[in-house]
Structure formats: C-alpha cells, structure tokens
Scaffold this active site. Structure first.
Site, short mmCIF file in Angstrom:
data_model
loop_
_atom_site.label_atom_id
_atom_site.label_comp_id
_atom_site.label_asym_id
_atom_site.label_seq_id
_atom_site.Cartn_x
_atom_site.Cartn_y
_atom_site.Cartn_z
N TRP A 174 0.81 -1.23 0.00
CA TRP A 174 0.00 0.00 0.00
C TRP A 174 0.84 1.28 0.00
O TRP A 174 0.30 2.39 -0.07
CB TRP A 174 -0.94 0.01 1.21
CG TRP A 174 -2.08 -0.96 1.08
CD1 TRP A 174 -2.39 -1.72 -0.01
CD2 TRP A 174 -3.06 -1.27 2.07
NE1 TRP A 174 -3.51 -2.48 0.23
CE2 TRP A 174 -3.94 -2.23 1.50
CE3 TRP A 174 -3.30 -0.84 3.37
CZ2 TRP A 174 -5.03 -2.75 2.22
CZ3 TRP A 174 -4.38 -1.36 4.09
CH2 TRP A 174 -5.23 -2.30 3.50
N HIS A 215 12.74 -2.29 -1.92
CA HIS A 215 11.84 -1.83 -2.98
C HIS A 215 12.55 -0.72 -3.75
O HIS A 215 13.30 0.07 -3.18
CB HIS A 215 10.53 -1.32 -2.36
CG HIS A 215 9.48 -1.02 -3.38
ND1 HIS A 215 9.49 0.13 -4.13
CD2 HIS A 215 8.42 -1.74 -3.80
CE1 HIS A 215 8.47 0.11 -4.97
NE2 HIS A 215 7.80 -1.02 -4.79
N GLY A 263 4.10 1.20 -11.45
CA GLY A 263 3.20 2.35 -11.49
C GLY A 263 3.08 3.01 -12.85
O GLY A 263 2.54 4.11 -12.97
N SER A 274 2.93 -3.10 -12.35
CA SER A 274 1.70 -2.91 -13.12
C SER A 274 0.88 -4.19 -13.29
O SER A 274 0.27 -4.40 -14.35
CB SER A 274 2.01 -2.26 -14.47
OG SER A 274 2.55 -0.97 -14.28
N GLY A 313 1.16 -2.97 -6.41
CA GLY A 313 1.02 -1.63 -5.85
C GLY A 313 -0.38 -1.10 -6.07
O GLY A 313 -1.31 -1.43 -5.34
N GLY A 314 -0.55 -0.32 -7.13
CA GLY A 314 -1.82 0.37 -7.39
C GLY A 314 -3.06 -0.51 -7.30
O GLY A 314 -4.02 -0.17 -6.60
C1 PEP Z 1 5.19 -1.81 -6.54
O1 PEP Z 1 5.33 -0.64 -6.20
O2 PEP Z 1 5.79 -2.71 -5.94
C2 PEP Z 1 4.34 -2.09 -7.68
C3 PEP Z 1 4.48 -3.23 -8.27
O3 PEP Z 1 3.47 -1.10 -8.06
P1 PEP Z 1 2.39 -1.17 -9.27
O4 PEP Z 1 1.68 -2.48 -9.14
O5 PEP Z 1 1.51 0.00 -9.02
O6 PEP Z 1 3.17 -1.09 -10.53
#
Ligand code: PEP
Length: 247
Positions: A9, A94, A170, A210, A231-232
């Site tokens: 998150w 990360h 992202g 993503s 992430g998102g």
């Molecule tokens: C992340 O920040 O670990 C990530 C994978 O973000 P997103 O899924 O938004 O690309």
C-alpha cells in the site's frame, strides 16, 4: 506451494483501511488451498491490521525496517519492533527505497539478515531500470542485486524474492511474458548457485510491476512466477480479489 498475492500500500490509506482485510474476505471468501494473501500497509496500521486479519487467514507485512536492533535511528523501526506488531513479512529493497532512501544492496542484505533473525520473512526486491533493460543488462543487474542483497548468513528456506522492473512500477507498462519468464528463470539459476537446487526450487519468486486483473492470469501462469507484488491494483480490494481469482 501457495501462490502469494501481496499488496504494497506504500504511503496510502488511514486507520479505517484496517477493515479492508474483512472486505477482501467478503469478496474472496474461500480459504483457498492455493493462495496466500499478504497486505503491507503503512507502519502505523500494522498492529491493528495484524489483529483484524488474524481470523481471516490474511498475513500482514511491513514495507521496510532497519537493520539494527535498537539505537539512535529517528523514524525507523527494527525487525523485532515489526514482529511485535504481529506482522510476519517485510518488503526490503523496494526500488522506491533504493532510489529515495539510500537502500543499497549491502544495506538490504543486513536488513534481510535482521528480518530473518527476528523470525519474519523478507521479500527482497530486485529489478532493472529502463536504461539497463534497453542496454541489454537486465539479467546482469538483477544477478548483481541478488548477490549483494542476500546476506552470507541468509536462510534460503525463509526468503521470498520479488522481481520488479523499475520501469514497470506504477507506469502501466510490463515486460513481455517471455522477458518475465527469462528473468525469473535467471533468478532461479542465481538462487540455485547460492543455495543449491533443493532449497532454491522452493523459494517463491514474485513478479511486480503494473499487475492488474487484465494481465495477471498470463503472468501468474508462468512456471517460475509464484505470485505477485502489487502496488496500485492492491489498494482496491475488488481488483485484488479479481487478481486472486485468476490463480
Ligand atoms: C510496486 O510498487 O511494488 C508495484 C508493483 O506497483 P504497481 O503495481 O503499481 O506497478
């Protein structure tokens, strides 16, 4: 081995988000035999989330911790402090921490060591930048990050790796399925060299960058992809449940 669906998150949410573990379970009720769910909220929610998630078969993880046990480290949490909250995982290295908070390979290694000693499971993140990929150096970069970020005293039986190409985080962009398969295979090879096949074959390698309900099925079907770090799409329990339903 269960597929691990993990939501990071980042610095989103507030204490009311603690109810999201119940919300997730209402959307995805089956205590699935083949899926583990992990929610990684901001640190101030860890204890409440861990308590709220206990009866729901959902694990809780931190997004970082310090490598030292105690000391003059303003703003930091030790691995033992994370463990006290009831969390059981810690995301380490990360790319956002590597880029903005000074997390080098060697610091990720000492953090990994501290996390394992505290009885928690580290998720060590690695991944190349766009420039590195375009230059054809993705495997080399990821191999070098793994070598530097996994400490000499690491227990390979208590380790998760997340392959997260920086340029895919992202952005809505993802590597091709073939490229994901190639890097995961390379990571498995590096882990085999480091730990031997018996241990390395059981290390979960997640893909992150993503991941959404629209692309998760293909990615999660790959042989060496044992889950996703999200992430998102992991902020919304409907999309997280939709991804889990694809496993
Ligand atoms: C992340 O920040 O670990 C990530 C994978 O973000 P997103 O899924 O938004 O690309």
């Amino acid at each position: 081995m269960k597929t691990l669906i993990a939501a990071n998150w980042k610095m989103h949410g507030n204490l009311s988000w603690v109810q999201k573990s119940a919300e997730f379970r209402a959307l995805f009720p089956a205590k699935s035999k083949n899926i583990s769910i992990l929610l990684c909220p901001p640190a101030h929610m860890l204890e409440a989330m861990a308590r709220a998630s206990e009866g729901l078969d959902i694990s809780v993880g931190a997004q970082n911790c310090h490598d030292q046990a105690t000391g003059t480290y303003t703003g930091e949490l030790s691995a033992a402090m994370v463990a006290e909250t009831g969390a059981t995982y810690v995301i380490l290295g990360h790319s956002e921490r590597r880029a903005s908070f000074g997390d080098t390979d060697s610091w990720v290694a000492t953090k990994t060591s501290a996390v394992q000693k505290a009885g928690l499971k580290p998720i060590v993140c690695v991944g190349e930048s766009r420039t590195e990929r375009e230059a054809g150096h993705a495997e080399e970069v990821v191999g070098s990050q793994l070598a530097g970020s996994i400490p000499a005293d690491a227990d390979g039986r208590n380790l998760v790796i997340a392959y997260e190409p920086v340029w895919a985080i992202g952005t809505g962009l993802t590597p091709t399925i073939e490229d994901i398969a190639t890097i995961h295979d390379h990571i498995r090879g590096c882990l085999t060299t480091r730990f031997g096949a018996k241990v390395a074959d059981k290390i979960q390698i997640l893909y992150g960058g993503s991941v959404k309900p629209e692309n998760a099925k293909e990615i999660l079907a790959l042989k060496d992809v044992a889950g996703a770090l999200i992430g998102g799409a992991g902020l919304d329990m409907k999309s997280l449940a939709a991804i889990a339903a694809l496993v």
